[in-house]
Every structure is written in C-alpha cells, then in structure tokens.
Design a protein around this motif. Structure first.
Motif, mmCIF file in Angstrom:
data_model
loop_
_atom_site.group_PDB
_atom_site.id
_atom_site.type_symbol
_atom_site.label_atom_id
_atom_site.label_comp_id
_atom_site.label_asym_id
_atom_site.label_seq_id
_atom_site.Cartn_x
_atom_site.Cartn_y
_atom_site.Cartn_z
ATOM 1 N N GLU A 359 0.819 -1.207 0.000
ATOM 2 C CA GLU A 359 0.000 0.000 0.000
ATOM 3 C C GLU A 359 0.858 1.265 0.000
ATOM 4 N N LEU A 360 2.047 1.170 0.568
ATOM 5 C CA LEU A 360 2.915 2.342 0.700
ATOM 6 C C LEU A 360 3.948 2.454 -0.416
ATOM 7 N N LEU A 361 3.987 1.525 -1.338
ATOM 8 C CA LEU A 361 4.985 1.573 -2.407
ATOM 9 C C LEU A 361 4.836 2.802 -3.316
ATOM 10 N N PRO A 362 3.626 3.285 -3.632
ATOM 11 C CA PRO A 362 3.554 4.532 -4.402
ATOM 12 C C PRO A 362 4.206 5.714 -3.684
ATOM 13 N N THR A 363 4.088 5.764 -2.363
ATOM 14 C CA THR A 363 4.768 6.811 -1.599
ATOM 15 C C THR A 363 6.275 6.636 -1.701
ATOM 16 N N LEU A 364 6.739 5.392 -1.630
ATOM 17 C CA LEU A 364 8.165 5.108 -1.796
ATOM 18 C C LEU A 364 8.660 5.609 -3.151
ATOM 19 N N GLU A 365 7.932 5.309 -4.197
ATOM 20 C CA GLU A 365 8.372 5.710 -5.535
ATOM 21 C C GLU A 365 8.350 7.233 -5.692
ATOM 22 N N ALA A 366 7.368 7.889 -5.073
ATOM 23 C CA ALA A 366 7.348 9.354 -5.111
ATOM 24 C C ALA A 366 8.527 9.928 -4.328
ATOM 25 N N ALA A 367 8.886 9.292 -3.209
ATOM 26 C CA ALA A 367 10.050 9.737 -2.432
ATOM 27 C C ALA A 367 11.328 9.593 -3.248
ATOM 28 N N LEU A 368 11.433 8.524 -4.008
ATOM 29 C CA LEU A 368 12.601 8.348 -4.877
ATOM 30 C C LEU A 368 12.630 9.408 -5.985
ATOM 31 N N THR A 369 11.466 9.834 -6.439
ATOM 32 C CA THR A 369 11.415 10.929 -7.423
ATOM 33 C C THR A 369 11.984 12.200 -6.822
ATOM 34 N N TRP A 370 11.629 12.479 -5.550
ATOM 35 C CA TRP A 370 12.214 13.654 -4.886
ATOM 36 C C TRP A 370 13.731 13.514 -4.809
ATOM 37 N N LEU A 371 14.207 12.339 -4.434
ATOM 38 C CA LEU A 371 15.643 12.101 -4.317
ATOM 39 C C LEU A 371 16.338 12.285 -5.661
ATOM 40 N N ASP A 372 15.679 11.884 -6.717
ATOM 41 C CA ASP A 372 16.257 11.934 -8.062
ATOM 42 C C ASP A 372 16.213 13.331 -8.662
ATOM 43 N N GLU A 373 15.105 14.060 -8.429
ATOM 44 C CA GLU A 373 14.861 15.295 -9.186
ATOM 45 C C GLU A 373 14.986 16.582 -8.382
ATOM 46 N N TYR A 374 14.830 16.513 -7.056
ATOM 47 C CA TYR A 374 14.746 17.756 -6.283
ATOM 48 C C TYR A 374 15.763 17.860 -5.147
ATOM 49 N N ALA A 433 15.579 0.860 -0.809
ATOM 50 C CA ALA A 433 14.523 0.971 -1.813
ATOM 51 C C ALA A 433 14.689 -0.096 -2.886
ATOM 52 N N ALA A 434 15.923 -0.349 -3.293
ATOM 53 C CA ALA A 434 16.173 -1.365 -4.315
ATOM 54 C C ALA A 434 15.688 -2.732 -3.843
ATOM 55 N N ALA A 435 15.924 -3.044 -2.584
ATOM 56 C CA ALA A 435 15.465 -4.327 -2.047
ATOM 57 C C ALA A 435 13.947 -4.429 -2.083
ATOM 58 N N LEU A 436 13.262 -3.353 -1.743
ATOM 59 C CA LEU A 436 11.801 -3.344 -1.774
ATOM 60 C C LEU A 436 11.273 -3.434 -3.201
ATOM 61 N N LEU A 437 11.875 -2.676 -4.101
ATOM 62 C CA LEU A 437 11.419 -2.699 -5.496
ATOM 63 C C LEU A 437 11.572 -4.088 -6.097
ATOM 64 N N ASP A 438 12.685 -4.726 -5.823
ATOM 65 C CA ASP A 438 12.895 -6.093 -6.307
ATOM 66 C C ASP A 438 11.850 -7.052 -5.733
ATOM 67 N N ALA A 439 11.654 -6.960 -4.425
ATOM 68 C CA ALA A 439 10.774 -7.909 -3.751
ATOM 69 C C ALA A 439 9.335 -7.808 -4.224
ATOM 70 N N PHE A 440 8.923 -6.616 -4.603
ATOM 71 C CA PHE A 440 7.530 -6.413 -4.992
ATOM 72 C C PHE A 440 7.361 -6.228 -6.503
ATOM 73 N N GLY A 441 8.392 -6.603 -7.257
ATOM 74 C CA GLY A 441 8.274 -6.606 -8.702
ATOM 75 C C GLY A 441 8.113 -5.244 -9.334
ATOM 76 N N ARG A 442 8.730 -4.231 -8.713
ATOM 77 C CA ARG A 442 8.658 -2.873 -9.258
ATOM 78 C C ARG A 442 9.974 -2.572 -9.985
ATOM 79 N N PRO A 443 9.932 -1.661 -10.953
ATOM 80 C CA PRO A 443 11.144 -1.372 -11.739
ATOM 81 C C PRO A 443 12.127 -0.470 -11.000
ATOM 82 N N ALA A 444 13.312 -0.341 -11.553
ATOM 83 C CA ALA A 444 14.349 0.648 -11.192
ATOM 84 C C ALA A 444 15.227 0.230 -10.024
ATOM 85 N N ALA A 445 15.178 -1.011 -9.579
ATOM 86 C CA ALA A 445 16.022 -1.419 -8.455
ATOM 87 C C ALA A 445 17.501 -1.273 -8.783
#
Length: 681
Positions: A359-374, A433-445
């Motif tokens: 349920e919280l993975l979209p928040t994780l991905e948005a947080a990574l966007t902040w880390l990447d872009e801002y 984050a990479a560990a979570l993305l891998d475990a839940f089948g999300r891209p960019a790990a």
C-alpha cells in the motif's frame, strides 16, 4: 528569551502536558502551565494551606501521565522535630486535561483544621508565544452554574471541584475548602480542568499502546531503570491526526514539539521496531498522506518530499534577534524523505505485513522521485538544502539551529549545505529501496543500487579530510563545495549505512570513542578541540541521547564493542543523574570536570527519540537482526558483552514475542522465534 525548562517537572498525556515546579505549583511565569494541542489552557494553579505554600520535600513520576508532589505543613500538628502533617498532590494528565487529588495526612495526636485554596488562571497563549517569552493577556472567566469556564475561539476550558467553594473574579478563580483531618487519618479533595478543543489537529489515538512493553533483567540495573522510565514516556507521547485516530505516531517532545515531526517521529519509530511494527506503520501512513505534491518555496514543499513539522496554525517565533515563521505544514527538512524510505524497509524486515508495505509503495516511488529530481538542485551528486524564503530554517538537518554548521576554526558555513549524514541516509535509502522494489516486482532497483555505490565513491572523494588528528569525514560541504572540517557527531550516523569501508568504519569508531568526542556524558555534537565548541551550545558541543544512540547502533552493527561501551557508559551515568528520564540534550562538559551532566536549560523533557534511545541501546547490545521476508534471523551480540549480561523478554519479530539472553561472556540465545525463520549465528 526562551523560557528555561531544566528545573521544571513535566507530566504528559498527549496532546496535553503540564509543566511546573518541583513543588507541584503551576506559576504564572515562563513555560509553566497546563498545555493542550499547542495552547496553554491553565496558566496558574497555585496551592496554599492557610494562606501559605507547603514546604516542598519530594516529587516523583508515578507512571505515564502521572506524578506526585509531597509537601510539609510545619505550622500544623505536634510541636516536634518530626513533621506530623503532610500534603500530597497527585497529578494525572488525560488527553483532554488534568485531574489533581490533594491528600492531607495527619500523624499528630490531635485533629487539625486547615483552609485549602487553589488559585487558577487561563491565558490561552499559543505555544510559540510562550516559547518566544511573550505575554498574553488573561482570558475572562465565566460561571456555567458552579463551574468556571474560559472560552476563546472555539476553545473552552472548564473546571470542576467537588465540595469546593468557587470564587470567580474577572480572569481568576479561587477554589477553597475548609478541611478537618482527624488524628491518624487522611482526607482528600480533588479538582479537574477539562478542555474542549474541536479544532485540534492532533488527538489521542483510538486504541491501546501499539508496542510490547518488554521486561529487562540486566547486570547493569541502570539500563533496566532507563528502559522502564523511557517506556512510560513513550506511552505518554502517542498522538494521531484528528481524522485518522488509528494511525499512531510519537510527538517529538514537551513542551515545544508535541506534534508530528517527520525526522523525529521517523527515528523514534525506527528505534522502537524491536517492540513491534504497528507504530512504524502509523508513522509511515501519517506522513504518506502529507507527502509533498507541489513546489512551494515558502513551505519547502516539493513533489515526493516528506513533511518536517505539522501545526494547527502558522508557527511564528522571534528569539535572539532571529525570526522564524513556518506554515502549518512545513517541509524544511533534507533528511525525512530518505529516513521514511529506510523505516519502511526496516519495518518490512521486522515483519510488517506485505499488504501494508505494498500500500505504501507509491509513496516510496514518489520519495525516490524527490531524491532523483529535487534533492540535489545543482546536480553535483550530493543532497543539499537552502532556505530561499528567509523565514524558514536556515539549517535543515537534525542540527537545525542557525549556527550548527561550523568549520574547525569556528567560522559558520554558508548555504547551500550538503551534510555528511544526509548523504549516508540517501545511500542507505537507495539500497533499501532497491530491495523493496525487487521484492515487490517494481522497476528501477538496479538504478538505485548503482546510485548508492556511486554516492559512496563521491563521498569518499569530497568529504574525507586530513589534518593533525588524522583522516576523518568532514561535517558537510559548504556553498563553495569546501569540506566543513569540524569533527562532529555527524560521522556516527555514517556507520551501518553502507557508506563506509571496514577500514573507514574503524577510523570513525576510533574518533567517536576519543576523549574529544566521548569525554562527556555521551557523544558530544562537536569535538572540544574545535573553534566552535561550547558545552552548552545547542548543536556545537552539547550531548543528545538520540545522537549517541544512533552512533551506538551503528558501532554495534559494525562490531566496535569497545566504542559502544564508552558511549553507553557516559549516557547511563547521565540517565542516573536525571532520574532516568533523558532530556532532549545536556551539556558536553567533561566527566573529569563535573561529576554529573550540566543541564541544558531549555531542553525539552520528555523527548521521543531520547526515550526511544533506551530501546535502541538494548537492541544494539542484543545483536538481533531479523529478515522476515528472507526467512532468517541473525543473533550476533557484541563481543565480550560490554554492557554486561541481560535477558530481555517481549521483543517482537513477525508479530511473535521473542526473548534474548546475552551472557556475561558474550554468548547468546533466542527463544520464541517463529518456526518459519532460520536462526543464523
């Protein structure tokens, strides 16, 4: 000036808190009073007997939200060297106010008759006005039948006092009782203040305490007592947002910060993971709902960024010629976003349910966007901050006072500033984050694993400095990308994050245990050899319990038992000196100069991450590291058991109670482990 707090006794049941003297009085001065959700709702509650104040002799905290104050009445009773009439004032906080039971005990040979009065007033001063040392006019009182009530702006404070005479005049109330206490007996009266505050942003949580209350039996009884008091304080600091009472987090501290603070609430929840994952889930969800969505220089908001501070209205403070004006939702923090990511990861490892994580993975991905872009506006490869509004925090790491970032010669660094520990948080968050993305089948790990590796390389090149004391990581980079070369406690936050090699970790451990950083009662925020050092500076020489505990946790994770022993011993001595309620911070004076720590006069107490430090230290000594998704759990206590032997029962892994025993020889055993987990040495 900001009111001083060091000699006050605070009793808390969030969102209410009471601060008064060791005699139990709430006097109309400084920061004393009963507070509720960022307003002072009782500004005076002074008790007198026969027109005189009792002689104060003792006080004690008696559990979460409770305290007792003991006074003597030497003008009453037998003519004897021994006091024969005493008064006990038992104070209990509730989420919506305070009740006091006043008990008189008479051990003299005759009955005593006395007149009890309690004088009350209310100013409904905002917490930021109190913090600034400002004055607010008393509020007019009205009688609702026999009950005094103060009202203003939808906020109401009512008083009930059974069997008391009530005299109300303009803004003040006097409660009075005529009391006879028979020989060899006691008599009790009570009064209560109740607050109605429908506009409060934060409330008491809906359910019982979310975490286990472990039992600790230890060779070092100071550790047991510290844990017991800390658990009481943590229970009293629980809060929730008005619309979501089921999502619990910890308010940062009393009196100024009894609200949601991204960094503080995240660190406290992370330290409490050994007691269960529910607090982490509530903290993560609460902050996820307020995750940044737009760019706003005034509030510091940016897409994906995690909140710093939540208030019910603008928080305006003017102190020492500096002005701070923060919007109700303020995002001026450079580290809360990465700490949010790592809390999600660590809670998952401790057994947070997969559906909650997902349920919280979209928040994780948005947080990574902040880390990447801002997070890195000049694209130099490091996270940095700059307050462009002129009204926000000039420094936006955990050391957020205006003079916190200094060179070794004492000069102030100029923003934008890239803090050392913030880079380490980002490195760890990217790996997690990479560990979570891998475990839940999300891209960019793979992208984030590469990010972590490259960041650690850049850090090694840019931050490490060399000088008379040898090589060490600088505190920060300044606007010109120069290393801010003060030796500070920031380096302790690098341990266990993946930022350092084994050799670098050993060097950091050596420095953390050195007399210049560890010569006080815990870990100094700045070396006593640096030009900016002041043992009573907020961030340049003082000692913070949570800062020490974070270093201890990192040292334990990397196997530096001797350094753990040095820092923990200093903190335990400090805890014993203050009745085991660790304040926000204390002075950095050397143990060779003073036999007890110097209070920092404006330190909050209790403070969530200070109290949570007790759990972090016990956990660090246990060496318990679960990986529930991986089906294994590691038990690797510190070599030689530097904190002595102990057994802790009631830790929780994957929802199951477990117990850890560490012998005096460093041996360890684990019981109650879920059958699905394999125990690794």
């Amino acid at each position: 000036m900001q009111p001083l707090l060091h000699d006050l006794v605070s009793v808390v049941h969030a969102p209410a808190s009471a601060l008064g003297g060791a005699d139990g009085q709430l006097r109309p001065t400084g920061a004393q009073g009963l507070f509720h959700a960022d307003y002072r709702v009782i500004s005076e509650a002074v008790l007198r007997v026969d027109g005189r104040e009792p002689v104060a002799v003792a006080h004690s905290l008696t559990g979460p939200g409770a305290a007792v104050f003991v006074g003597l009445l030497p003008w009453l009773g037998d003519l004897s060297p021994d006091p024969t009439v005493r008064v006990e004032r038992r104070r209990r906080l509730t989420a919506d106010g305070m009740t006091e039971h006043v008990t008189f005990a008479n051990t003299s040979h005759e009955p005593v008759t006395l007149g009890l009065t309690i004088d009350l007033a209310c100013d409904l001063a905002a917490i930021e006005t109190v913090k600034s040392g400002g004055l607010t006019a008393p509020v007019a009182v009205h009688l609702d039948g026999d009950h005094p009530v103060w009202r203003q702006g939808g906020l109401a404070v009512g008083v009930a006092a059974p069997d008391a005479r009530v005299d109300a005049a303009d803004t003040t109330v006097q409660l009075s009782w005529a009391i006879t206490v028979e020989s060899g007996s006691t008599t009790e009266v009570s009064w209560a203040a109740t607050v109605s505050d429908p506009r409060a942003v934060l409330i008491e949580p809906a359910g019982p305490v979310e975490w286990e209350r472990p039992e600790l039996v230890a060779d070092d009884r100071r550790l047991t007592r510290l844990l017991e008091q800390s658990l009481d304080d943590l229970e009293s600091l629980r809060l929730a947002e008005a619309g979501t009472p089921e999502d619990v987090f910890l308010g940062a501290g009393v009196p100024w910060y009894l609200t949601l603070f991204g960094r503080d609430s995240l660190w406290a929840a992370r330290m409490l993971l050994p007691l269960g994952t529910e607090l982490a889930a509530g903290t993560l969800r609460t902050l996820a709902r307020r995750q940044g969505r737009a760019l706003d220089p005034r509030s510091g908001e940016a897409p994906g960024k995690i909140l710093h501070e939540l208030r019910r209205h603008e928080f305006h403070v003017a102190l020492d010629g500096e002005e701070l004006s923060l919007p109700p939702a303020y995002y001026g923090t450079v580290d809360a976003t990465t700490l949010w990511i790592s809390l999600l990861h660590d809670a998952w490892r401790w057994g947070l349910a997969e559906d909650v994580v997902e349920e919280l993975l979209p928040t994780l991905e948005a947080a990574l966007t902040w880390l990447d872009e801002y997070a890195d506006p000049d694209r130099d490869g490091f996270l940095e901050y700059l307050d462009t509004s002129g009204l926000g925090l000039a420094n936006q790491g955990w050391k957020d006072s205006g003079d916190a970032v200094r060179f070794a010669d004492g000069r102030l660094a100029e923003a934008p500033i890239a803090l050392a520990e913030v880079q380490a948080y980002a490195c760890q968050a990217a790996t997690n984050a990479a560990a979570l993305l891998d475990a839940f089948g999300r891209p960019a790990a793979d992208k984030w694993r590469t990010y972590a590796v490259e960041l650690s390389k850049r850090f090694r090149s840019a931050f490490w400095v060399d000088g008379p004391r040898g090589a060490y990581p600088a505190m920060a980079l300044d606007r010109a990308k120069r290393p801010v070369d003060a030796l500070t406690s920031n380096i302790g936050h690098l341990l266990g994050t993946g930022m350092l090699t084994a050799e670098e970790s050993a060097r950091v451990a050596e420095l953390l245990a050195s007399p210049e950083l560890a010569g006080g009662y815990g870990l100094r925020t700045m070396s006593d050899r640096d030009g900016g050092y002041n043992p009573l500076s907020y961030h340049c020489g003082s000692i913070w319990a949570h800062d020490t505990a974070i270093a201890v946790t990192g040292l334990a994770a990397e196997g530096h038992a001797d350094a753990v022993a040095v820092l923990t011993e200093g903190l335990l001595i400090a805890a014993e000196a203050v009745g085991y309620r660790l304040p926000e911070l204390h002075g950095g004076d050397a143990r060779t100069d003073l036999r007890r720590p110097t209070p920092y006069p404006a330190a909050c107490q209790p403070q969530a991450w200070s109290a949570a430090s007790a759990v972090a230290i016990v956990h660090a000594a246990s060496g318990l590291r679960p990986d529930v998704p991986g089906g294994q759990i590691t038990l690797r206590p510190l070599a030689g058991a530097p904190l002595g032997g102990f057994t802790v029962r009631g830790l929780r892994v994957a929802g199951r109670r477990v117990s850890v025993t560490v012998g005096r020889d460093g041996s360890a055993s684990l019981t109650g482990t879920p059958s699905a987990l394999t125990i690794l040495p």
